[in-house]
Design an enzyme around this catalytic site. Sequence first.
Site, PDB file in Angstrom:
ATOM      1  N   ASP A  18       0.835  -1.184   0.000  1.00  0.00           N
ATOM      2  CA  ASP A  18       0.000   0.000   0.000  1.00  0.00           C
ATOM      3  C   ASP A  18       0.884   1.253   0.000  1.00  0.00           C
ATOM      4  O   ASP A  18       1.922   1.286   0.660  1.00  0.00           O
ATOM      5  CB  ASP A  18      -0.895  -0.006   1.248  1.00  0.00           C
ATOM      6  CG  ASP A  18      -1.812   1.183   1.294  1.00  0.00           C
ATOM      7  OD1 ASP A  18      -2.758   1.226   0.481  1.00  0.00           O
ATOM      8  OD2 ASP A  18      -1.581   2.085   2.130  1.00  0.00           O
ATOM      9  N   GLU A  75       1.252  -0.536  -4.937  1.00  0.00           N
ATOM     10  CA  GLU A  75       0.073   0.313  -5.165  1.00  0.00           C
ATOM     11  C   GLU A  75       0.499   1.765  -5.229  1.00  0.00           C
ATOM     12  O   GLU A  75       1.270   2.229  -4.402  1.00  0.00           O
ATOM     13  CB  GLU A  75      -0.943   0.098  -4.036  1.00  0.00           C
ATOM     14  CG  GLU A  75      -2.216   0.885  -4.190  1.00  0.00           C
ATOM     15  CD  GLU A  75      -2.206   2.246  -3.502  1.00  0.00           C
ATOM     16  OE1 GLU A  75      -2.991   3.112  -3.932  1.00  0.00           O
ATOM     17  OE2 GLU A  75      -1.430   2.464  -2.557  1.00  0.00           O
TER      18      GLU A  75
END
Length: 174
Positions: A147, A173
């Site tokens: 993330d 990401e």
Amino acid sequence: DGAHPWWEVYQPVSYNLTSRMGTRAQFSSMVTTCHNAGVRVYADAVVNHAAGSNNTATTGYGGSTFSPTGYTYPAVPYSYDDFHHPNDGYCNDSDGQIDDWNNVAEVQNCELVGLSDLKTQSTTVRSKIAGYLNDLIDLGVDGFRVDAAKHIPQADFAAIKAQLHGSPYIAQEV
């Protein structure tokens, strides 16, 4: 239970695998069950930041206490010096927040929406992140969706990856 927003899981307070989704033992069992069924397991890893100052709680689901305003997360442990701060030589911004999305240093070294931004330039921080990921690898996790990867300098993430056991699959990401 509907009382918690989806984004709360993206605000870690420790690397303890006990959460509102289950215990460490249940996680390990799930990984084994998936592998026995021929399914690979990819963990959603949050390694750029910790819970931010907008939190009203001071204890996580697994019992880990923390103080985001004091930048203390004793279960890891992380303390003040493990995070970026306004005008610290990394985050050269007076409020410590990302205000200019075209400024790479600010995007990578300042706080994203008030989340305590880890100082990934630190070998200590890198080792703690790698330790967390290696714990997951040792439990059988096959890879990670990292993330907020664009908020970590490439060299820092490469140094973390170099410490990982084996060759896990990694999706970053942005």
